[in-house]
Design a protein around this motif. Sequence first.
Motif, PDB file in Angstrom:
ATOM      1  N   ALA A   1       0.835  -1.201   0.000  1.00 43.95           N
ATOM      2  CA  ALA A   1       0.000   0.000   0.000  1.00 43.95           C
ATOM      3  C   ALA A   1       0.872   1.254   0.000  1.00 43.95           C
ATOM      4  O   ALA A   1       0.528   2.276  -0.607  1.00 43.95           O
ATOM      5  CB  ALA A   1      -0.936  -0.011   1.209  1.00 43.95           C
ATOM      6  N   GLY A   2       2.022   1.176   0.689  1.00 45.43           N
ATOM      7  CA  GLY A   2       2.949   2.312   0.667  1.00 45.43           C
ATOM      8  C   GLY A   2       3.483   2.579  -0.728  1.00 45.43           C
ATOM      9  O   GLY A   2       3.684   3.742  -1.120  1.00 45.43           O
TER      10      GLY A   2
ATOM     11  N   ALA B   1       2.727  11.687   2.857  1.00 53.85           N
ATOM     12  CA  ALA B   1       1.928  10.537   3.276  1.00 53.85           C
ATOM     13  C   ALA B   1       2.767   9.268   3.305  1.00 53.85           C
ATOM     14  O   ALA B   1       2.636   8.433   4.209  1.00 53.85           O
ATOM     15  CB  ALA B   1       0.730  10.360   2.338  1.00 53.85           C
ATOM     16  N   VAL B   2       3.661   9.114   2.331  1.00 54.34           N
ATOM     17  CA  VAL B   2       4.547   7.940   2.319  1.00 54.34           C
ATOM     18  C   VAL B   2       5.463   7.961   3.537  1.00 54.34           C
ATOM     19  O   VAL B   2       5.617   6.951   4.246  1.00 54.34           O
ATOM     20  CB  VAL B   2       5.384   7.911   1.024  1.00 54.34           C
ATOM     21  N   LEU B   3       6.083   9.127   3.803  1.00 51.36           N
ATOM     22  CA  LEU B   3       7.056   9.224   4.884  1.00 51.36           C
ATOM     23  C   LEU B   3       6.401   9.110   6.258  1.00 51.36           C
ATOM     24  O   LEU B   3       7.020   8.585   7.199  1.00 51.36           O
ATOM     25  CB  LEU B   3       7.809  10.554   4.771  1.00 51.36           C
TER      26      LEU B   3
ATOM     27  N   PRO C   1       6.732   4.751   7.032  1.00 47.74           N
ATOM     28  CA  PRO C   1       8.136   5.157   7.199  1.00 47.74           C
ATOM     29  C   PRO C   1       9.130   4.049   6.878  1.00 47.74           C
ATOM     30  O   PRO C   1      10.261   4.321   6.503  1.00 47.74           O
ATOM     31  CB  PRO C   1       8.207   5.553   8.680  1.00 47.74           C
ATOM     32  N   GLY C   2       8.725   2.779   7.026  1.00 47.59           N
ATOM     33  CA  GLY C   2       9.633   1.686   6.732  1.00 47.59           C
ATOM     34  C   GLY C   2       9.566   1.195   5.306  1.00 47.59           C
ATOM     35  O   GLY C   2      10.227   0.205   4.962  1.00 47.59           O
ATOM     36  N   ASN C   3       8.800   1.869   4.460  1.00 45.10           N
ATOM     37  CA  ASN C   3       8.654   1.433   3.082  1.00 45.10           C
ATOM     38  C   ASN C   3       9.974   1.597   2.321  1.00 45.10           C
ATOM     39  O   ASN C   3      10.739   2.531   2.574  1.00 45.10           O
ATOM     40  CB  ASN C   3       7.547   2.243   2.396  1.00 45.10           C
TER      41      ASN C   3
END
Length: 306
Positions: free
Chosen positions: A208-209, A234-236, A240-242
Motif C-alpha cells: 500500500a505504501g 503521506a509515504v514518509l 516510514p519503513g517502506n
Amino acid sequence: MKRTTLALAVLLLLAAAPRAFAVNREMVQLQTQVQQLQDTLERMQQSNDERMGVLRQLVQQTADTVSKTAISVETVQRQMQSQSDAHSTEQQQLSSQLQSLNDSVDELKSRVAKLQTAMAALQSQQQSITSQPAAQPSSSAPPTSDLTMPSSLPGTRPAGRNANQPATAPPFDDIYQGGIRDYNAAKYDLAAQEFNDVLRYYPQEDRAGNAQFYIAEIAFRQNDFQNAVKGYDAVLEQYPGNVKAPTAQLRKGQSLQALNQRDAAVREYRSLIGRYPQSPEAIQARSKLNAIGATITPKPSGARAH
C-alpha cells in the motif's frame, strides 16, 4: 637753404633705412616661426587622429572579443545545463525502472510466499487425512471435495483487506499490477485511480505504501508539485519503513525546490542524507545541495560569515 633741407632729408632717410630693414627681417622670422608652429600643430593633430583611430579599432576589437567570449560562455552554460537536465532525466528514468523492477521482485516474492503457504497447508491436510484410520463414510461426514482450502491461496481474500470493504472488491494483485502497467505506459489518470483503489480496499497491505508513492509520483510527473509534496509526506509519515521512503524524500525536496521553497528543500535534502547516508538518493541529494550552493551540513547558528 634748399640744399641744406635736402641734405637733411637724405640723412634722415639713410638713418631710418637700416631700422626699417631690421623690422622687416624680424617680421619675416616671426612669420616663419608661426608657420613652423602651425605645421607642428598640424602634424601633432594628424598623429593624434591616427592614434585615436588605432585606439578606436582596438577598443572595437576588444568589445567584439568580449561579446564573442560572452556568447561562448553562454553557449557552454546552456550545453552544461542541457547535459545536467538530460542526466537528471536519465537518473529519474533509471530510478523509475529500478522501482518497477523492485515492485516486480516484491510481487514475485509475495506470490512465492503465498504458494509456499498454500503448499504447506495442503501437505498438512493431506497428512491429517492419511493419518486417520479408514472408516465407513457416514451421512454426516462432509464429502472430500468440500474440504476448506487455506485462505492464503492465490485469489482468496488476503489478510490485508479492509474488514468493512464490500465482498465484490477486486483482487489486490489485479488492481496493483494494473496500476503499475498503466503507470509505466504513462496512463497516469487511470493508474492514479487504480492506486487509490489499492489504498481504499487494502490499506494494510505491504505494498500500500508503494501505491501511495506512485500517486505522488504521478503528481510530480504532471508538475503538480503541491500535491506531490502531500503525497510524499503521506509515504514518509504513514509508511516510514517502506522501501521507497528514500526516493519519496528526495522527490519531496525536488518538489519543494520547484516551488521555489529553497530552505525547505535544503532541509529535506539534509534530512535524507542523515537518514540514508549510503543510499543512491543521498548521492543525488548531495548533488542537489551543491548545485544550489548549500552545504551538506547546516552551519552553527552562532557562526559568522568571514
